[in-house]
Design an enzyme around this catalytic site. Structure first.
Site, mmCIF file in Angstrom:
data_model
loop_
_atom_site.group_PDB
_atom_site.id
_atom_site.type_symbol
_atom_site.label_atom_id
_atom_site.label_comp_id
_atom_site.label_asym_id
_atom_site.label_seq_id
_atom_site.Cartn_x
_atom_site.Cartn_y
_atom_site.Cartn_z
ATOM 1 N N HIS A 870 9.690 -66.623 -4.408
ATOM 2 C CA HIS A 870 9.648 -67.485 -3.228
ATOM 3 C C HIS A 870 11.008 -67.526 -2.560
ATOM 4 C CE1 HIS A 870 11.979 -71.102 -4.401
ATOM 5 N NE2 HIS A 870 11.621 -70.797 -5.634
ATOM 6 N N CYS A 871 10.966 -67.782 -1.261
ATOM 7 C CA CYS A 871 12.171 -68.132 -0.510
ATOM 8 C C CYS A 871 11.871 -69.491 0.110
ATOM 9 C CB CYS A 871 12.541 -67.052 0.499
ATOM 10 S SG CYS A 871 11.162 -66.449 1.496
ATOM 11 N N SER A 872 11.895 -69.596 1.431
ATOM 12 C CA SER A 872 11.499 -70.850 2.058
ATOM 13 C C SER A 872 10.031 -70.794 2.463
ATOM 14 C CB SER A 872 12.383 -71.142 3.269
ATOM 15 O OG SER A 872 12.039 -72.386 3.847
ATOM 16 N N THR A 878 11.169 -62.991 0.528
ATOM 17 C CA THR A 878 10.249 -62.703 -0.576
ATOM 18 C C THR A 878 9.635 -61.318 -0.432
ATOM 19 O OG1 THR A 878 9.746 -65.042 -0.882
ATOM 20 C CG2 THR A 878 8.110 -63.478 -1.683
#
Length: 971
Positions: A870-872, A878
């Site tokens: 995950h990122c944001s 990602t």
């Protein structure tokens, strides 16, 4: 001759003694005894020699008589280190100038001496528990009286470590260590237990333990122990304890069911019943034990296994002391039989069968079957099999047949059905049984009368039964009946038979259903800028299979799981009103809801968007013309047509550098063309679950929603709509269509869902590519513990075990513990810190090193679920990392690499994967760097809608590329 002390008028050769007068004693030798003088008095003696009447000169010595001894010497008291003595003074005329000396001596040992002018003294410094000879004498003017002597002893030291070794209802057993003193010979130990305001019992012994009996049961006592030697006693050592209560009386079973046994008893026979606690324990041999306590004289011990033998004990506690147990053996009731059914019947018997009860043990079960006719005959049979024939019945009668289970004299609840024997001479069955109609709660049946000569005196019986549930029975003299009181949307078996003179025909039977209940439409919300609506309705009571949704002329069928979740109906016109209905479907029976009116949004927003798009077309057209002219100036030769807007497939490793250099020309024009072709990939797929009303708050960005087919479902929580949803998608890899999970950074309200996903997927790897705060904006909730203090999310406890930090990343060792299942999952979080907000890393090298470390870990942990990345938003950074890992492995395994093809494949599973052109270019640069080729600098960009009331464009071109059908041709 003159003589000292006066003239006595006597002149001889003799010894003179003067005492306030004169006494004369003659002596022919050289010694003399002078008696009858006063003790402890001073005398003047004159001595001379006489011969033939002639006397020598007198010699005058002065002396004193010894004092008399003391009288009535006695012991006034003693303790463990001293003896106190007293006496009366000596019997003499003068007591002036007397000193009394006292000495206590232990045979062969210590001697202590004291003096005093009083008639009492304490001789201390003695040994405890020792025999002494004590003497007292009087001194005056250096002369001593005779000794007065007595024998006595010091008190022993007290016992040590007094403790209770045990007790029962009438006695307390005490033990101790002997006193700390030189000699333990001749000691007697005394023990005394006293009840406040009542009984006292005393015992003595030469041992260091004793049992004081004759006590009252369940009573508090103060018990003291002291030591005696030679009639002298030590101080007491004391403790408080209690006798055990008497056991309960008349323990008995009051009742039992399949999971509990109820016990009762009478209180113990003892003086006091205050402060009693009763303990009950039921134990299954080699298995479960359940313990309960109460202050009453009855209790139910539950949590037991059905149909199991238990030994149940009850005991009494008071002040931490327990009575003996009263015990009995008993058995819980077996569970009832399952799936009771009629195998067959004839004129005189009914054959029943069933499945055995669902319980741990089926040993020793007896099955009882009983068939009863209302107001008449009852027949009972038993068997150890799971079927029985109850015979001896009357033909043509309706019977209520019950089956129950017995074990060790304890019975289960009954399972019951109604059936009938076959009549010998009865009416023929009805003909042409049919359903005339049904609604939510009733079924109307009709039939033709039986084919026989006489129809007089016939009663028709109708019965509708739901499998494993409700049964409703009606009777009539007509050839039709309505059986009501049924459940909506349920399947029933309906039978009709004829009764005449108490004799019944055979049954005619059909299967039918009640009409399902209509739903209640709860909301209809405009979506998609006015081109669709989100229709939501509540789940109807009873059964249902599917729903038919109609909005205006749009019609669609949805499965039954969507009630309460909402359905999006698209392709509508903005600024219009539509009539909407939802029809419940069950077994081809339908119930339509009340209609509601849905309003789509005004088209003003769309018009503004169209104007914006047209302006953008113009700007892009001008940009294309400018770039084409620039390219013609810099490159005289025309680019071959097959290189313009082509869709590259897999590229050989040796050709990849040339491919990158070609795409970098004219300000990355080739990459721009490839990326434009990816803009609409994956669009149009269903996102109904993610768009549902109850799930909207779980999405960080409104335009990043998982597709229904590829989303990661959670195990639903009871009575929590939408609890199976998380914004996460399964992603393809090199070998599997579900090799990774891409997800958004958890929100405050989805942290628990995130950890549920980790647990349910059994993932050992978390990859985090964002910081919690970037450029002053929250990008991800801090979802792991800050320190050794664990975090709790529902049934899951998260613990931080260790943390290793480096310049560009941090690796955390975490442990997930499921408190209900008592299971543990170890995992690692790889947190990359150097990916700037709205950009790409400054160099491929740190990311390649991070990916190498990550891949080594994943190759070691192949037994768990897919890695969670995950990122944001879970799409840009990602997607770039997932693509980089897969493509580098493709290079290693095949010598080929296909960035375009794989990004396209990812976007089919989750929108916007590799979200910006800069990330797409950076992906190529990383692959090129891994082939030991240099990589140029990149231009950062990133985009998405925030989940806030006002939508904000972070990167207008990226969003436009995703949401419109615009595609630039050429650079």
């Amino acid at each position: 001759m003159a003589r000292a002390g006066g003239n006595c008028g006597v002149w001889r050769s003799l010894v003179l003694l003067g005492l306030y007068g004169c006494s004369v004693v003659r002596a022919a030798g050289t010694s003399v005894t002078v008696d009858r003088h006063a003790p402890a008095s001073s005398y003047e003696f004159s001595m001379w020699v006489e011969k033939d009447g002639v006397s020598s000169s007198p010699q005058i010595p002065v002396t004193t008589a010894a004092p008399n001894p003391v009288r009535n010497l006695r012991v006034e008291g003693q303790n463990n280190i001293s003896i106190s003595l007293s006496w009366e003074p000596p019997d003499q005329s003068s007591l002036q100038g007397l000193t009394y000396w006292t000495q206590c001596s232990r045979h062969g040992g210590q001697t202590e001496t004291r003096n005093t002018t009083d008639t009492s003294v304490t001789v201390d410094g003695l040994d405890p528990g020792s025999s002494y000879e004590c003497s007292v004498w009087v001194e005056k003017d250096g002369l001593y009286s005779k000794n007065e002597t007595l024998n006595t002893s010091t008190a022993p030291n007290p016992v040590r470590n007094l403790r209770v070794e045990g007790q029962n209802n009438i006695s307390i057993s005490l033990s101790w260590e002997p006193p700390d003193q030189p000699s333990l010979q001749g000691l007697t130990y005394w023990a005394q237990c006293s009840r406040h305001g009542g009984q006292t019992e005393t015992r003595n012994t030469a041992d260091t333990s004793v049992t004081v009996d004759g006590l009252d049961p369940g009573s508090s006592y103060e018990c003291s122990v002291w030591v005696e030697k030679d009639g002298v006693y030590s101080t007491n050592e004391t403790l408080n304890t209690s006798t055990a209560p008497n056991p309960v009386r008349n323990l008995r079973v009051e009742g039992q069911n399949n999971i509990s046994i109820s016990l009762s008893w009478e209180p113990p026979d003892q003086p006091s019943l205050q402060g009693l606690t009763y303990w009950a324990q039921c134990s299954r041999h080699g298995g479960q034990t359940e313990t309960r306590n109460t202050t009453d004289t009855s209790i139910t011990v539950d949590g037991l296994d059905p149909g199991s033998s238990y030994e149940c004990s009850v005991w009494v506690e008071k002040d931490g002391v327990y009575s003996t147990n009263e015990t009995l053996s008993n058995t819980t009731a077996p569970n009832p039989v399952r799936n009771l059914r009629v195998k067959s019947q004839n004129n005189f018997s009914i054959s029943l069968s069933w499945e055995p009860p669902d319980q741990p043990s089926l040993q020793g079960l007896i099955y009882w079957a009983q068939c009863s006719r209302h107001g008449g005959q009852t027949e009972t049979r038993n068997t150890t099999d799971t079927s029985v024939t109850v015979d001896g019945l009357d033909p043509g009668f309706l019977y209520k047949c019950s089956v129950w289970v017995e074990k060790d004299g304890v019975y289960s609840t009954n399972e019951t059905l109604n059936t009938s024997t076959v009549p010998i001479s009865a009416s023929n069955p009805v003909r042409n049984l049919r359903v005339e109609g049904q609604n939510n709660f009733s079924i109307s049946l009709s039939w033709e009368p039986p084919d026989q000569s006489s129809l007089q005196g016939l009663t028709y019986w109708a019965q509708c039964s739901r499998h494993g549930g409700q049964t409703e029975t009606r009777n009539t003299a007509d050839t039709s009946v309505t059986v009501d009181g049924l459940d909506p949307g349920s399947s029933y078996e309906c039978s009709v038979w004829v009764e005449k003179d108490g004799v019944y025909s055979t049954n005619e039977t059909l299967n039918t259903s009640t009409v399902p209940a209509a739903v209640n439409i709860t909301s209809c919300i405009s979506t998609s800028g006015g081109y669709g609506v989100l229709l939501t309705w509540s789940c109807p009571s009873g059964g249902y299979e599917s729903f038919e949704v109609k909005v205006g002329r749009k019609w669609r069928s949805e499965n039954g799981s969507l009630c309460g979740k909402g359905v999006t109906v698209s392709d509508l016109e903005p600024a219009q009103s539509y009539t909407a209905t939802v029809t419940t479907v069950f077994k081809d029976l339908k119930a339509q809801s009340l209609s509601t009116t849905c309003h789509t949004e005004s088209a003003a927003i769309i018009a503004g968007a169209i104007v914006g798009i047209l302006l953008l077309f113009i700007l892009v057209g001008l940009l294309i013309v400018f770039l084409k002219r620039r390219r013609k100036k810099r490159q005289p030769k025309e680019v071959p047509k097959d290189l313009v807007c082509s869709c590259p497939g897999d590229i050989l490793a040796k050709d990849f550098a040339d491919h990158v250099r070609e795409n970098e020309k004219d300000s990355n024009c080739g990459f721009a063309e490839e990326y434009q072709q990816l803009a609409l990939e994956g669009q149009g797929q269903s996102q109904i679950t993610a768009s549902a009303l109850e799930n909207r708050s779980k999405n960080r960005y409104r335009n990043v929603l998982p597709y229904d087919w590829s989303r990661v479902p959670l195990q639903p929580l009871q009575e929590e709509p939408g609890s199976d949803y998380i914004n996460a998608s399964f992603m393809p890899g090199l070998w599997s269509p579900k090799e990774f999970i891409a997800t958004q950074g958890p929100l405050p309200n989805t942290v628990g869902d995130f950890w549920r996903m980790v647990w349910e997927q059994q993932s050992h790897t978390l990859v985090m590519l964002t910081n919690c705060m970037e450029s002053g904006r929250v990008k991800c909730e801090h979802y792991w513990p800050l320190d050794a203090q664990p975090c709790i999310h529902g049934q899951l406890q998260v613990m931080l075990i260790s943390e290793e930090a480096s310049e560009n990343w941090t690796v955390r060792h975490l442990q997930l513990f499921h408190m209900k299942e008592q299971q543990t999952l170890s995992l690692r979080q790889f947190h990359y810190l150097a990916w700037p907000d709205h950009g790409v890393p400054y160099s491929p090298d740190p990311l390649l090193a991070f990916r190498k470390m990550l891949r080594q870990w994943m190759d070691q942990t192949t037994d768990g679920g897919p890695p969670i990345v995950h990122c944001s938003a879970g799409v840009g950074r990602t997607g770039t990392l997932i693509a980089l890992d897969v493509l580098l492995r493709q290079l290693e395994c095949e010598g080929l690499v296909g960035p375009f093809s794989f990004v396209k494949k990812m976007r089919e599973s989750r929108p916007l994967m590799v979200q910006t052109e800069a990330q797409y270019v950076f992906l190529h640069q990383c692959i090129l760097k891994s082939l030991q080729k240099p990589a140029p600098a990149l231009v950062p960009e990133e985009a998405m809608y925030e989940n806030v009331a006002s939508l904000v464009y972070e990167n207008a071109s990226a969003i436009m590329a995703h949401e419109s059908e615009f595609s630039a041709s050429g650079c």
